[in-house]
Write a protein that holds these residues in place. Structure first.
Motif, PDB file in Angstrom:
ATOM      1  N   UNK A 238      51.987  22.078  40.300  1.00 57.25           N
ATOM      2  CA  UNK A 238      50.668  22.664  40.494  1.00 57.25           C
ATOM      3  C   UNK A 238      49.824  22.678  39.226  1.00 57.25           C
ATOM      4  N   UNK A 239      50.363  22.190  38.126  1.00 53.80           N
ATOM      5  CA  UNK A 239      49.588  22.161  36.882  1.00 53.80           C
ATOM      6  C   UNK A 239      48.453  21.146  36.955  1.00 53.80           C
ATOM      7  N   UNK A 240      47.391  21.422  36.201  1.00 52.55           N
ATOM      8  CA  UNK A 240      46.272  20.488  36.105  1.00 52.55           C
ATOM      9  C   UNK A 240      46.704  19.306  35.243  1.00 52.55           C
ATOM     10  N   UNK A 241      46.618  18.074  35.740  1.00 51.99           N
ATOM     11  CA  UNK A 241      47.098  16.924  34.980  1.00 51.99           C
ATOM     12  C   UNK A 241      46.400  16.725  33.640  1.00 51.99           C
ATOM     13  N   UNK A 242      45.248  17.357  33.455  1.00 51.72           N
ATOM     14  CA  UNK A 242      44.537  17.242  32.176  1.00 51.72           C
ATOM     15  C   UNK A 242      44.977  18.290  31.169  1.00 51.72           C
TER      16      UNK A 242
ATOM     17  N   UNK B 237      39.278  16.793  39.347  1.00 49.43           N
ATOM     18  CA  UNK B 237      40.706  16.986  39.174  1.00 49.43           C
ATOM     19  C   UNK B 237      41.479  16.229  40.248  1.00 49.43           C
ATOM     20  N   UNK B 238      42.508  15.526  39.838  1.00 53.68           N
ATOM     21  CA  UNK B 238      43.246  14.658  40.745  1.00 53.68           C
ATOM     22  C   UNK B 238      43.961  15.455  41.841  1.00 53.68           C
ATOM     23  N   UNK B 239      44.025  14.864  43.021  1.00 52.67           N
ATOM     24  CA  UNK B 239      44.747  15.437  44.152  1.00 52.67           C
ATOM     25  C   UNK B 239      46.220  15.044  44.002  1.00 52.67           C
ATOM     26  N   UNK B 240      46.939  15.823  43.201  1.00 53.51           N
ATOM     27  CA  UNK B 240      48.290  15.428  42.797  1.00 53.51           C
ATOM     28  C   UNK B 240      49.226  15.216  43.985  1.00 53.51           C
TER      29      UNK B 240
ATOM     30  N   UNK C 187      52.519  12.810  34.624  1.00 53.74           N
ATOM     31  CA  UNK C 187      53.566  11.794  34.679  1.00 53.74           C
ATOM     32  C   UNK C 187      53.824  11.350  36.124  1.00 53.74           C
ATOM     33  N   UNK C 188      53.767  12.304  37.042  1.00 50.87           N
ATOM     34  CA  UNK C 188      53.961  11.956  38.457  1.00 50.87           C
ATOM     35  C   UNK C 188      52.827  11.060  38.953  1.00 50.87           C
ATOM     36  N   UNK C 189      51.612  11.334  38.505  1.00 52.26           N
ATOM     37  CA  UNK C 189      50.476  10.471  38.864  1.00 52.26           C
ATOM     38  C   UNK C 189      50.679   9.069  38.307  1.00 52.26           C
ATOM     39  N   UNK C 190      51.145   8.980  37.083  1.00 51.73           N
ATOM     40  CA  UNK C 190      51.389   7.669  36.469  1.00 51.73           C
ATOM     41  C   UNK C 190      52.437   6.880  37.259  1.00 51.73           C
ATOM     42  N   UNK C 191      53.479   7.565  37.710  1.00 52.27           N
ATOM     43  CA  UNK C 191      54.509   6.889  38.515  1.00 52.27           C
ATOM     44  C   UNK C 191      53.926   6.371  39.825  1.00 52.27           C
ATOM     45  N   UNK C 192      53.085   7.193  40.461  1.00 53.34           N
ATOM     46  CA  UNK C 192      52.461   6.778  41.716  1.00 53.34           C
ATOM     47  C   UNK C 192      51.509   5.607  41.485  1.00 53.34           C
ATOM     48  N   UNK C 193      50.780   5.653  40.400  1.00 53.94           N
ATOM     49  CA  UNK C 193      49.854   4.561  40.093  1.00 53.94           C
ATOM     50  C   UNK C 193      50.618   3.241  39.930  1.00 53.94           C
ATOM     51  N   UNK C 194      51.781   3.312  39.281  1.00 54.18           N
ATOM     52  CA  UNK C 194      52.605   2.122  39.108  1.00 54.18           C
ATOM     53  C   UNK C 194      53.098   1.607  40.463  1.00 54.18           C
ATOM     54  N   UNK C 195      53.513   2.517  41.343  1.00 56.41           N
ATOM     55  CA  UNK C 195      54.034   2.108  42.651  1.00 56.41           C
ATOM     56  C   UNK C 195      52.966   1.419  43.489  1.00 56.41           C
ATOM     57  N   UNK C 196      51.753   1.958  43.489  1.00 54.69           N
ATOM     58  CA  UNK C 196      50.674   1.346  44.268  1.00 54.69           C
ATOM     59  C   UNK C 196      50.272   0.015  43.648  1.00 54.69           C
ATOM     60  N   UNK C 197      50.225  -0.031  42.325  1.00 49.33           N
ATOM     61  CA  UNK C 197      49.899  -1.295  41.648  1.00 49.33           C
ATOM     62  C   UNK C 197      50.937  -2.362  41.962  1.00 49.33           C
ATOM     63  N   UNK C 198      52.205  -1.974  41.986  1.00 51.13           N
ATOM     64  CA  UNK C 198      53.272  -2.926  42.323  1.00 51.13           C
ATOM     65  C   UNK C 198      53.099  -3.469  43.734  1.00 51.13           C
ATOM     66  N   UNK C 199      52.674  -2.607  44.656  1.00 56.31           N
ATOM     67  CA  UNK C 199      52.515  -3.019  46.047  1.00 56.31           C
ATOM     68  C   UNK C 199      51.468  -4.120  46.189  1.00 56.31           C
TER      69      UNK C 199
END
Length: 379
Positions: free
Chosen positions: A31-35, A237-240, A46-58
């Motif tokens: 629930x923390x603000x990613x900024x 703010x990102x929708x984590x 870090x969780x957003x970065x992992x998701x960004x990598x997964x979507x980019x890989x797709x």
């Protein structure tokens, strides 16, 4: 009565169990603000970065080129209007006649602001000619935006061929891939696109999350104003939880595509064969080969699509076309652009299978549709 069979996956898909679990965990624990600089914020970042990598890989892109948005509509608006804001001199746009309203509407808005707009027609299968698109380019053309797969009839557009014809002409290429990503292999390098739109809820992520791939070096400016989130292109703010869910959905889709799982195509064709064998005069709308593996758009003779689905509503949940047009009267604009006559267009139904659809579901749905058609045509 058993639950009706859901055959409207082009409208939206059920959220995958793994996606829902990851989102619930994020709601409770990330629930923390990613900024924020402390550990709760950095864990979310870090969780957003992992998701960004997964979507980019797709989609075969780099994570630095991916912008998270609230939906595919926002991504399409950012693509068209953001490029328009960055274009000082060239003010001409090319789209196809079967684009989703999320592309058609911003294109028409630009036209109202003095931009030139060329709408390229499609053939009887709903497909544009790559040569016709290339021939429409002028020295003033900034962008070509052609969808990858049509949301109503499933027809695939020759985006890679269009890219090859545009090479060296200083024209950017965007594709709305909302219906294609997660259902078939999509690679930004193979397609040769500069921008590509992703919709999470079309492949078992939640609603309220999308993404826009923006190739490095593409001139684009923000259309929303605020802080510097998402490279300054999407403030707020990102929708984590939703972003994490999109990442999990991308991983699931990648796994299925690697395994070459053909269940979508198999069930689509099973449904088509069952209906075709029982209903004389049933007509396929869209390209018989170059189409989405899960999409079957067919016209039932002697009835309207709306009447048929109403009669079969206890057995099948489907639509006559795009969910974005569900309240409109008359035949779909996509079918009209394909040149279908009114009677055939009015009898059209879109049936779209999903990863969780079973062979038994298909048999039950086919029986319900056949029974409903028989009742309507014998009364």
């Amino acid at each position: 009565m058993p639950n009706p069979i859901y055959l409207d996956h082009n409208a939206t898909t059920p959220v995958a169990t793994e996606v829902a679990a990851a989102m619930c965990d994020a709601l409770r624990n990330l629930y923390g603000n990613p900024s924020s600089g402390y550990f709760l914020g950095q864990a979310a970042a870090m969780a957003i970065a992992d998701a960004r990598q997964a979507v980019a890989d797709l989609i075969g892109g780099n994570p630095e080129e991916l912008i998270f948005t609230g939906c595919a509509t926002e991504a399409n608006n950012l693509a068209l209007l953001g490029l328009a804001r960055a274009s000082a001199d060239k003010r001409h746009l090319i789209i196809s006649a079967v684009e989703h309203p999320a592309v058609m509407a911003p294109a028409r808005y630009l036209e109202s602001q003095g931009w030139g707009l060329t709408v390229v027609p499609v053939d009887e299968y709903g497909r544009v000619s790559a040569d016709a698109v290339a021939d429409a380019v002028t020295p003033d053309t900034t962008l070509v935006s052609i969808m990858l797969a049509n949301n109503e009839v499933g027809t695939l557009q020759p985006v890679a061929e269009i890219s090859r014809l545009l090479k060296g002409r200083n024209v950017l290429l965007h594709t709305d891939a909302a219906q294609a990503v997660g259902k078939l292999p999509v690679n930004v390098e193979d397609l040769g696109v500069d921008l590509l739109t992703v919709a999470g809820h079309k492949f078992q992520a939640s609603k309220g999350i999308g993404a826009l791939y923006v190739r490095e070096g593409t001139p684009i400016r923000n259309i929303l104003f605020g802080a510097g989130h998402e490279r300054g292109l999407r403030p707020g703010t990102e929708n984590v939880p939703a972003i994490i869910g999109l990442g999990v959905a991308a991983q699931l889709a990648s796994q299925r595509l690697v395994l070459r799982d053909d269940r979508l195509c198999r069930h689509r064709d099973q449904l088509h064969e069952r209906l075709r064998s029982a209903i004389p005069g049933l007509a396929l709308n869209g390209h018989p080969e170059h189409r989405l593996p899960n999409t079957l758009n067919i016209s039932f003779p002697g009835v309207t699509g709306k009447a048929l689905l109403a009669a079969a509503s206890e057995t099948v949940l489907a639509s006559v076309g795009s969910a974005c047009h569900s309240d409109e009267e008359g035949p779909s604009g996509v079918l009209g652009a394909m040149g279908l006559r009114a009677r055939r267009a009015n009898g059209a139904v879109r049936l779209s299978t999903g990863w969780e659809t079973t062979a038994e579901d298909i048999e039950l749905a086919a029986h319900g549709l056949i029974q409903a058609w028989s009742q309507l045509t014998t009364n």
